[in-house]
Scaffold this motif. Structure first.
Motif, PDB file in Angstrom:
ATOM      1  N   ALA A 294      12.401  -0.720  13.820  1.00  0.00           N
ATOM      2  CA  ALA A 294      13.757  -0.310  13.427  1.00  0.00           C
ATOM      3  C   ALA A 294      13.795   0.318  12.042  1.00  0.00           C
ATOM      4  O   ALA A 294      13.105  -0.130  11.116  1.00  0.00           O
ATOM      5  N   ASP A 295      14.627   1.354  11.935  1.00  0.00           N
ATOM      6  CA  ASP A 295      14.877   1.982  10.638  1.00  0.00           C
ATOM      7  C   ASP A 295      15.844   1.128   9.819  1.00  0.00           C
ATOM      8  O   ASP A 295      15.709   1.012   8.606  1.00  0.00           O
ATOM      9  N   GLU A 296      16.811   0.527  10.492  1.00  0.00           N
ATOM     10  CA  GLU A 296      17.811  -0.277   9.783  1.00  0.00           C
ATOM     11  C   GLU A 296      17.233  -1.622   9.346  1.00  0.00           C
ATOM     12  O   GLU A 296      16.607  -2.327  10.128  1.00  0.00           O
ATOM     13  N   ILE A 297      17.477  -1.924   8.096  1.00  0.00           N
ATOM     14  CA  ILE A 297      17.031  -3.185   7.496  1.00  0.00           C
ATOM     15  C   ILE A 297      18.262  -3.960   7.047  1.00  0.00           C
ATOM     16  O   ILE A 297      19.121  -3.428   6.342  1.00  0.00           O
ATOM     17  N   GLU A 298      18.344  -5.218   7.463  1.00  0.00           N
ATOM     18  CA  GLU A 298      19.413  -6.094   6.998  1.00  0.00           C
ATOM     19  C   GLU A 298      18.945  -6.809   5.730  1.00  0.00           C
ATOM     20  O   GLU A 298      17.872  -7.420   5.719  1.00  0.00           O
TER      21      GLU A 298
ATOM     22  N   THR B   3      23.252  -3.330   4.767  1.00  0.00           N
ATOM     23  CA  THR B   3      22.329  -2.710   5.712  1.00  0.00           C
ATOM     24  C   THR B   3      21.903  -1.362   5.137  1.00  0.00           C
ATOM     25  O   THR B   3      22.750  -0.569   4.706  1.00  0.00           O
ATOM     26  N   ILE B   4      20.594  -1.124   5.107  1.00  0.00           N
ATOM     27  CA  ILE B   4      20.070   0.140   4.600  1.00  0.00           C
ATOM     28  C   ILE B   4      19.112   0.740   5.626  1.00  0.00           C
ATOM     29  O   ILE B   4      18.674   0.057   6.555  1.00  0.00           O
ATOM     30  N   LYS B   5      18.798   2.029   5.458  1.00  0.00           N
ATOM     31  CA  LYS B   5      17.768   2.665   6.264  1.00  0.00           C
ATOM     32  C   LYS B   5      16.516   2.811   5.411  1.00  0.00           C
ATOM     33  O   LYS B   5      16.551   3.450   4.353  1.00  0.00           O
ATOM     34  N   ARG B   6      15.418   2.241   5.898  1.00  0.00           N
ATOM     35  CA  ARG B   6      14.189   2.277   5.097  1.00  0.00           C
ATOM     36  C   ARG B   6      13.658   3.696   4.953  1.00  0.00           C
ATOM     37  O   ARG B   6      13.035   4.041   3.938  1.00  0.00           O
ATOM     38  N   SER B   7      13.919   4.548   5.945  1.00  0.00           N
ATOM     39  CA  SER B   7      13.452   5.930   5.845  1.00  0.00           C
ATOM     40  C   SER B   7      14.107   6.675   4.689  1.00  0.00           C
ATOM     41  O   SER B   7      13.551   7.662   4.180  1.00  0.00           O
TER      42      SER B   7
ATOM     43  N   SER C 206       0.836  -1.203   0.000  1.00  0.00           N
ATOM     44  CA  SER C 206       0.000   0.000   0.000  1.00  0.00           C
ATOM     45  C   SER C 206       0.871   1.252   0.000  1.00  0.00           C
ATOM     46  O   SER C 206       2.097   1.186   0.128  1.00  0.00           O
ATOM     47  N   ASP C 207       0.212   2.431  -0.090  1.00  0.00           N
ATOM     48  CA  ASP C 207       0.982   3.675  -0.113  1.00  0.00           C
ATOM     49  C   ASP C 207       1.556   4.037   1.256  1.00  0.00           C
ATOM     50  O   ASP C 207       2.287   5.022   1.388  1.00  0.00           O
ATOM     51  N   ASP C 208       1.262   3.251   2.290  1.00  0.00           N
ATOM     52  CA  ASP C 208       1.944   3.419   3.579  1.00  0.00           C
ATOM     53  C   ASP C 208       3.420   3.052   3.459  1.00  0.00           C
ATOM     54  O   ASP C 208       4.260   3.578   4.196  1.00  0.00           O
ATOM     55  N   PHE C 209       3.704   2.128   2.549  1.00  0.00           N
ATOM     56  CA  PHE C 209       5.080   1.657   2.395  1.00  0.00           C
ATOM     57  C   PHE C 209       5.523   1.737   0.930  1.00  0.00           C
ATOM     58  O   PHE C 209       5.908   2.785   0.453  1.00  0.00           O
ATOM     59  N   PHE C 210       5.468   0.625   0.200  1.00  0.00           N
ATOM     60  CA  PHE C 210       6.072   0.587  -1.139  1.00  0.00           C
ATOM     61  C   PHE C 210       5.241   1.256  -2.227  1.00  0.00           C
ATOM     62  O   PHE C 210       5.757   1.561  -3.295  1.00  0.00           O
ATOM     63  N   ASP C 211       3.943   1.454  -1.979  1.00  0.00           N
ATOM     64  CA  ASP C 211       3.067   2.055  -2.998  1.00  0.00           C
ATOM     65  C   ASP C 211       3.268   1.341  -4.340  1.00  0.00           C
ATOM     66  O   ASP C 211       3.576   1.953  -5.370  1.00  0.00           O
ATOM     67  N   ALA C 212       3.068   0.006  -4.294  1.00  0.00           N
ATOM     68  CA  ALA C 212       3.429  -0.851  -5.428  1.00  0.00           C
ATOM     69  C   ALA C 212       2.611  -0.569  -6.684  1.00  0.00           C
ATOM     70  O   ALA C 212       3.074  -0.841  -7.798  1.00  0.00           O
ATOM     71  N   GLU C 213       1.412  -0.035  -6.525  1.00  0.00           N
ATOM     72  CA  GLU C 213       0.618   0.285  -7.715  1.00  0.00           C
ATOM     73  C   GLU C 213       1.295   1.390  -8.529  1.00  0.00           C
ATOM     74  O   GLU C 213       1.309   1.341  -9.762  1.00  0.00           O
ATOM     75  N   LYS C 214       1.888   2.347  -7.848  1.00  0.00           N
ATOM     76  CA  LYS C 214       2.567   3.451  -8.521  1.00  0.00           C
ATOM     77  C   LYS C 214       4.021   3.116  -8.846  1.00  0.00           C
ATOM     78  O   LYS C 214       4.555   3.538  -9.881  1.00  0.00           O
ATOM     79  N   PHE C 215       4.658   2.351  -7.966  1.00  0.00           N
ATOM     80  CA  PHE C 215       6.070   1.988  -8.134  1.00  0.00           C
ATOM     81  C   PHE C 215       6.194   0.465  -8.061  1.00  0.00           C
ATOM     82  O   PHE C 215       6.482  -0.089  -6.990  1.00  0.00           O
TER      83      PHE C 215
ATOM     84  N   LEU D 210      10.065   4.829   3.336  1.00  0.00           N
ATOM     85  CA  LEU D 210       9.403   3.682   3.962  1.00  0.00           C
ATOM     86  C   LEU D 210       9.480   3.784   5.482  1.00  0.00           C
ATOM     87  O   LEU D 210       9.585   2.772   6.175  1.00  0.00           O
ATOM     88  N   GLY D 211       9.437   5.011   6.023  1.00  0.00           N
ATOM     89  CA  GLY D 211       9.773   5.244   7.424  1.00  0.00           C
ATOM     90  C   GLY D 211       8.659   5.127   8.433  1.00  0.00           C
ATOM     91  O   GLY D 211       8.845   5.511   9.596  1.00  0.00           O
ATOM     92  N   MET D 212       7.503   4.601   8.072  1.00  0.00           N
ATOM     93  CA  MET D 212       6.414   4.496   9.037  1.00  0.00           C
ATOM     94  C   MET D 212       6.849   3.709  10.277  1.00  0.00           C
ATOM     95  O   MET D 212       7.492   2.672  10.169  1.00  0.00           O
ATOM     96  N   TYR D 213       6.480   4.234  11.453  1.00  0.00           N
ATOM     97  CA  TYR D 213       6.724   3.624  12.774  1.00  0.00           C
ATOM     98  C   TYR D 213       8.173   3.720  13.244  1.00  0.00           C
ATOM     99  O   TYR D 213       8.512   3.193  14.303  1.00  0.00           O
ATOM    100  N   VAL D 214       9.060   4.367  12.480  1.00  0.00           N
ATOM    101  CA  VAL D 214      10.408   4.622  12.987  1.00  0.00           C
ATOM    102  C   VAL D 214      10.282   5.635  14.142  1.00  0.00           C
ATOM    103  O   VAL D 214       9.506   6.589  14.027  1.00  0.00           O
TER     104      VAL D 214
END
Length: 199
Positions: free
Chosen positions: A183-187, A167-171, A98-107, A175-179
């Motif tokens: 955790a912001d860091e994604i392995e 390791t990346i930061k989702r923000s 959904s558009d809360d995160f990846f917004d896959a319909e648009k991207f 993709l920063g919801m709930y940071v």
């Protein structure tokens, strides 16, 4: 008719031998096509400190050029369709797309394109490149291990296998919801098997 001297013939034979040796020593780069059935990207994070969930990105498409004699001439290009995203929970899949995160319909896809490849020790590579998610591009470094390169025992095709991590930061990718509670860091852990055309 003038006949070539023995010295001339010996020199010609030596030049030919050196040319053959050079050709054998410096093999051409090999282009491998990634096998989606044996390629997975795993993303892992801390959820409020209670658990460490993972999601999988499958259906990867990509190309790996590996030059064993000139590593810097190697390259990687990967496309990850978000249709291949899988958390094993249908409702969570929908939320992630959904558009809360990846917004896959648009991207509908994420991409990675290397900008440099460097040797990093025996059987190791440092692959630097541009990761693009939601049209946001950031530099990412993949610490890469060469698993095996050789003829596949079943298909007989030239095949290469690699594992990589980063390791990346989702923000950084919108993709920063709930940071920071989540955790912001994604392995990222990646494994891939790729094959070239049969010789």
């Amino acid at each position: 008719m003038h006949m070539p001297s023995r010295r001339f013939l010996q020199r010609s034979a030596l030049v030919a031998a050196l040319a053959l040796t050079a050709g054998a020593a410096f093999a051409a780069p090999v282009t491998y096509t990634m096998d989606p059935a044996h390629t997975t990207v795993v993303a892992k994070w801390s959820h409020f400190g209670f658990s460490n969930p993972v999601i999988l990105f499958g259906d990867a498409e990509g190309r790996i050029v590996h030059d064993a004699d000139n590593v810097s001439a190697s390259s990687v290009e990967v496309t990850l369709p978000l249709s291949g995203l899988e958390s094993n929970v249908s409702a969570f899949n929908d939320h992630l797309r959904s558009d809360d995160f990846f917004d896959a319909e648009k991207f509908p896809q994420a991409t990675f394109r290397s900008t440099s490849v460097e040797a990093a020790g025996d059987g190791k590579l440092k692959v630097t490149g541009d990761l693009t998610i939601k049209d946001i591009t950031r530099e990412v470094v993949l610490d890469t291990t060469i698993n095996t390169i050789g003829a596949h025992p079943m298909s007989k095709k030239p095949t290469a296998g690699f594992d990589a991590k980063a390791t990346i930061k989702r923000s950084d990718f919108g993709l920063g919801m709930y940071v920071p509670n989540v955790a912001d860091e994604i392995e990222l852990h990646i494994t891939t098997e790729a094959s070239a055309a049969a010789e």
